[in-house]
Design a protein around this motif. Structure first.
Motif, PDB file in Angstrom:
ATOM      1  N   ILE A  24      49.135  42.242   6.979  1.00 30.78           N
ATOM      2  CA  ILE A  24      50.516  41.842   6.723  1.00 30.78           C
ATOM      3  C   ILE A  24      50.897  40.687   7.651  1.00 30.78           C
ATOM      4  N   TRP A  25      50.475  40.829   8.914  1.00 27.29           N
ATOM      5  CA  TRP A  25      50.730  39.747   9.873  1.00 27.29           C
ATOM      6  C   TRP A  25      50.051  38.469   9.412  1.00 27.29           C
ATOM      7  N   LEU A  26      48.792  38.612   8.971  1.00 28.07           N
ATOM      8  CA  LEU A  26      48.024  37.443   8.534  1.00 28.07           C
ATOM      9  C   LEU A  26      48.681  36.782   7.327  1.00 28.07           C
ATOM     10  N   GLU A  27      49.143  37.619   6.409  1.00 32.31           N
ATOM     11  CA  GLU A  27      49.804  37.073   5.217  1.00 32.31           C
ATOM     12  C   GLU A  27      51.020  36.240   5.613  1.00 32.31           C
ATOM     13  N   ARG A  28      51.791  36.764   6.567  1.00 31.68           N
ATOM     14  CA  ARG A  28      52.995  36.029   6.970  1.00 31.68           C
ATOM     15  C   ARG A  28      52.636  34.745   7.686  1.00 31.68           C
ATOM     16  N   LYS A  29      51.550  34.806   8.454  1.00 33.54           N
ATOM     17  CA  LYS A  29      51.091  33.611   9.160  1.00 33.54           C
ATOM     18  C   LYS A  29      50.606  32.554   8.166  1.00 33.54           C
ATOM     19  N   VAL A  30      49.749  33.004   7.218  1.00 32.75           N
ATOM     20  CA  VAL A  30      49.176  32.064   6.251  1.00 32.75           C
ATOM     21  C   VAL A  30      50.276  31.458   5.386  1.00 32.75           C
ATOM     22  N   SER A  31      51.213  32.322   4.914  1.00 32.89           N
ATOM     23  CA  SER A  31      52.271  31.772   4.069  1.00 32.89           C
ATOM     24  C   SER A  31      53.131  30.807   4.865  1.00 32.89           C
ATOM     25  N   GLY A  32      53.375  31.140   6.128  1.00 29.92           N
ATOM     26  CA  GLY A  32      54.151  30.233   6.973  1.00 29.92           C
ATOM     27  C   GLY A  32      53.473  28.882   7.105  1.00 29.92           C
ATOM     28  N   ARG A  33      52.195  28.916   7.435  1.00 29.19           N
ATOM     29  CA  ARG A  33      51.489  27.649   7.667  1.00 29.19           C
ATOM     30  C   ARG A  33      51.364  26.835   6.394  1.00 29.19           C
ATOM     31  N   ILE A  34      51.180  27.507   5.250  1.00 31.43           N
ATOM     32  CA  ILE A  34      51.092  26.756   3.993  1.00 31.43           C
ATOM     33  C   ILE A  34      52.431  26.092   3.691  1.00 31.43           C
ATOM     34  N   GLN A  35      53.522  26.721   4.124  1.00 34.78           N
ATOM     35  CA  GLN A  35      54.846  26.120   3.927  1.00 34.78           C
ATOM     36  C   GLN A  35      55.262  25.271   5.124  1.00 34.78           C
ATOM     37  N   ASN A  36      54.290  24.864   5.950  1.00 32.82           N
ATOM     38  CA  ASN A  36      54.544  24.050   7.142  1.00 32.82           C
ATOM     39  C   ASN A  36      55.476  24.731   8.136  1.00 32.82           C
ATOM     40  N   ARG A  37      55.529  26.068   8.092  1.00 31.30           N
ATOM     41  CA  ARG A  37      56.288  26.801   9.100  1.00 31.30           C
ATOM     42  C   ARG A  37      55.301  27.414  10.081  1.00 31.30           C
ATOM     43  N   LEU A  38      55.827  28.148  11.059  1.00 33.59           N
ATOM     44  CA  LEU A  38      54.955  28.781  12.038  1.00 33.59           C
ATOM     45  C   LEU A  38      54.690  30.241  11.710  1.00 33.59           C
ATOM     46  N   GLY A  39      55.579  30.874  10.966  1.00 33.04           N
ATOM     47  CA  GLY A  39      55.466  32.310  10.753  1.00 33.04           C
ATOM     48  C   GLY A  39      55.948  33.039  11.989  1.00 33.04           C
ATOM     49  N   PRO A  40      55.717  34.361  12.060  1.00 31.01           N
ATOM     50  CA  PRO A  40      56.218  35.113  13.212  1.00 31.01           C
ATOM     51  C   PRO A  40      55.671  34.565  14.530  1.00 31.01           C
ATOM     52  N   MET A  41      56.549  34.367  15.500  1.00 30.08           N
ATOM     53  CA  MET A  41      56.128  33.797  16.779  1.00 30.08           C
ATOM     54  C   MET A  41      56.686  34.574  17.963  1.00 30.08           C
ATOM     55  N   ARG A  42      57.756  35.369  17.766  1.00 32.17           N
ATOM     56  CA  ARG A  42      58.510  35.873  18.912  1.00 32.17           C
ATOM     57  C   ARG A  42      57.979  37.190  19.451  1.00 32.17           C
ATOM     58  N   VAL A  43      57.715  38.140  18.553  1.00 36.01           N
ATOM     59  CA  VAL A  43      57.331  39.469  19.026  1.00 36.01           C
ATOM     60  C   VAL A  43      55.839  39.471  19.340  1.00 36.01           C
ATOM     61  N   GLY A  44      55.524  39.463  20.611  1.00 31.79           N
ATOM     62  CA  GLY A  44      54.122  39.478  21.008  1.00 31.79           C
ATOM     63  C   GLY A  44      53.569  38.073  21.090  1.00 31.79           C
ATOM     64  N   ARG A  45      53.082  37.694  22.248  1.00 34.15           N
ATOM     65  CA  ARG A  45      52.481  36.382  22.382  1.00 34.15           C
ATOM     66  C   ARG A  45      50.996  36.523  22.584  1.00 34.15           C
ATOM     67  N   PRO A  46      50.134  35.681  22.069  1.00 35.01           N
ATOM     68  CA  PRO A  46      50.520  34.515  21.276  1.00 35.01           C
ATOM     69  C   PRO A  46      50.715  34.838  19.806  1.00 35.01           C
ATOM     70  N   HIS A  47      51.484  34.034  19.146  1.00 32.39           N
ATOM     71  CA  HIS A  47      51.632  34.024  17.690  1.00 32.39           C
ATOM     72  C   HIS A  47      52.156  35.320  17.101  1.00 32.39           C
ATOM     73  N   GLY A  48      53.056  35.998  17.817  1.00 33.91           N
ATOM     74  CA  GLY A  48      53.751  37.139  17.236  1.00 33.91           C
ATOM     75  C   GLY A  48      52.857  38.230  16.682  1.00 33.91           C
ATOM     76  N   TRP A  49      51.776  38.539  17.412  1.00 31.71           N
ATOM     77  CA  TRP A  49      50.817  39.503  16.856  1.00 31.71           C
ATOM     78  C   TRP A  49      51.382  40.917  16.801  1.00 31.71           C
ATOM     79  N   LEU A  50      52.479  41.186  17.511  1.00 31.39           N
ATOM     80  CA  LEU A  50      53.065  42.533  17.483  1.00 31.39           C
ATOM     81  C   LEU A  50      54.145  42.684  16.417  1.00 31.39           C
ATOM     82  N   GLN A  51      54.406  41.620  15.662  1.00 30.93           N
ATOM     83  CA  GLN A  51      55.514  41.631  14.710  1.00 30.93           C
ATOM     84  C   GLN A  51      55.445  42.800  13.738  1.00 30.93           C
ATOM     85  N   THR A  52      54.267  43.013  13.134  1.00 35.53           N
ATOM     86  CA  THR A  52      54.187  44.073  12.124  1.00 35.53           C
ATOM     87  C   THR A  52      54.301  45.452  12.755  1.00 35.53           C
ATOM     88  N   VAL A  53      53.852  45.589  14.008  1.00 32.96           N
ATOM     89  CA  VAL A  53      54.012  46.868  14.694  1.00 32.96           C
ATOM     90  C   VAL A  53      55.501  47.152  14.879  1.00 32.96           C
TER      91      VAL A  53
END
Lengths: 316, 178
Positions: free
Chosen positions: A25-54
């Motif tokens: 789920i995290w990967l999906e949000r990351k991939v969709s973000g990057r394809i749309q030139n966004r970053l995707g989840p970034m805040r919860v858990g560094r680096p790259h919001g890896w704790l977001q789905t938790v």
């Protein structure tokens, strides 16, 4: 002793399925973000919001449990359970290594196809039990879709079974020791890929939850934990379908240098990524197009493919 | 035969267009995201940006405002209050001396009309935009604060540019600065 071993296997598979679904789920949000030139989840858990789905999972667990007044309670409550169970049962036959499989059934392929078809029952139950127009429409759509895509899916897999001469999934992996079946079955591979996307209700075949017309399809009335079970099971199914694609066509766990588990995960994640990639590339098809693609294109092609494969096997 | 050929051609065409589409989305996937992580990264507004109003000073550090009240009159939100005293200077010339200049930032609609109308170019719209506050007292900017913000700006080629403009901030494409 056998019971203990079964317990250990169950815990391992369940743990893997849950954590892997969270990662997907995290990967999906990351991939969709990057394809749309966004970053995707970034805040919860560094680096790259890896704790977001938790964090999301914890939030969903604490949400109010809503059951609509007019819902058919038993059906409504049973649907997520059946969905989760059918996803979990798929993991029984996924070979993670030469010996790392919960159970190497002699009819592993048949078992996989049968259990994968089981989830349609839970979707129909969810749609029917919700007593909601959108839910039942979504459920009807996904039923029609799954029934018609099951046919080319099975025909494509049948060609692989013919080539390897066994229904055991480990046997199919071993049969690919010289050449991967993607080389011998390029058409079957494409048919399988298309059909499995439809089978998983993934874009571009995600009509059953087409949010622009059906709110959320069969899970319109679901919220909180029950909804998250559907969501988790969806990604667990995605992984299982991708693992099957890797096993049937890309040689499964076999490969040099890396351990078997590494190869299987690598190949599986390639298909998972492909599914996410396709989701943001191809627009959703219409219902009539969806059924036309299955009955007018995939079924004849996979039948022809099966015929040619059979001829090849006989003449070999 | 023709229908047969069309059937195959459509399948090939579909697969080819999906491949082209995948290529396009992959280019976006590997390109740099446009997101600015706001509190960590900051955006420097273009010099024409309208943030809070600020009072400009001349080279000697004296405020350029002559208390003519053009700004108070044009302000659509009545956000500006000016207090001035009529004094008699040397040679019996009478002039207004600015006592207090208060902008109610809670009322200010950041339209920039005050800076536009100012005959002495004593007023500018600064690029300060983080004006949210938990203390209502911060919503009124007095003479000191307005002058202090204004001291960060200098007159350059008839454009008011903030001091140190374009250094040390993230300057994004299309922000008006080359």
């Amino acid at each position: 002793m056998n019971l203990l071993l079964a317990g250990v296997k169950f815990t391992l598979v369940l743990g893997f399925m849950m954590t892997n679904a969270l990662v997907l789920i995290w990967l999906e949000r990351k991939v969709s973000g990057r394809i749309q030139n966004r970053l995707g989840p970034m805040r919860v858990g560094r680096p790259h919001g890896w704790l977001q789905t938790v964090a999301d999972a914890v939030k969903l667990l604490f949400k109010e449990d809503v059951i609509p007044d007019d819902a058919d309670r038993l059906t409504f409550l049973a649907a997520p359970a059946v969905m989760f169970l059918s996803a979990l049962l798929l993991y029984v036959v996924i070979p993670f290594g030469p010996r790392a499989v919960v159970m190497d059934l002699d009819i592993g392929v048949l078992y996989y196809l049968a259990v994968a078809g089981l989830s349609v029952i839970s979707l129909l139950a969810a749609g029917w039990g919700s007593n909601n127009k959108y839910s039942i429409l979504g459920a009807m759509r996904s039923t029609a879709q799954m029934l018609s895509y099951e046919v080319p899916l099975i025909l494509a897999v049948a060609a692989v079974v013919m080539l390897s001469g066994t229904l055991s999934i480990q046997g199919i992996v071993r049969a690919q020791s010289r050449v991967w079946f993607i080389v011998l079955q390029p058409v079957g591979f494409l048919v399988y890929l298309t059909a499995v996307l439809a089978e998983l209700n993934r874009a571009p075949f995600d009509l059953s939850e087409a949010e622009s017309e059906l709110v959320a399809g069969y899970n319109t009335e679901y919220s909180g934990m029950r909804w998250s079970i559907f969501f988790l099971a969806e990604y667990a199914n995605l992984f299982a379908g991708s693992a099957m694609a890797a096993t049937l066509f890309l040689g499964g766990w076999s490969g040099p240098w890396l351990p078997p588990l590494g190869w299987l995960l690598l190949k599986t994640y390639f298909f998972v990524f492909l599914a996410m990639w396709l989701r943001w590339t191809v627009p959703r098809v219409r219902v009539d197009q969806l059924l036309a693609v299955s009955w007018k294109v995939l079924v004849p092609i996979s039948l022809a493919n099966l015929l040619i494969t059979a001829a090849g096997v006989v003449l070999r | 035969m023709k229908a047969w050929w069309n059937y195959v051609a459509r399948i090939v065409e579909t697969l080819a267009s999906i491949l082209i589409g995948l290529g396009i989305t992959f280019r976006h996937l590997v390109s740099k995201p446009v997101t600015l992580q706001y509190p960590d990264e900051r955006w420097e507004p273009p010099y024409t940006f309208r943030g809070m109003p600020a009072l400009l000073s001349d080279e000697d550090g004296a405020l350029k405002c002559t208390a003519c009240r053009s700004c108070t009159r044009i302000c659509p939100a009545s956000a500006i209050q000016i207090k001035a005293e009529l004094t008699t200077g040397e040679g019996g010339r009478k002039r207004l001396v600015l006592q207090e200049y208060v902008v109610d930032l809670g009322r200010c609609i950041v339209c920039g009309l005050c800076a536009e109308v100012c005959p002495n170019e004593a007023l500018t719209m600064a690029s300060e935009y983080e004006l949210a506050t938990v203390d209502p007292a911060n919503l009124t900017a007095g003479l000191d604060r307005l002058a202090e913000v204004g001291r960060k700006y200098r007159y350059n080629n008839q454009q008011v540019l903030p001091e140190g403009y374009g250094e040390g901030h993230v300057v994004r494409e299309g922000s008006g600065v080359k």
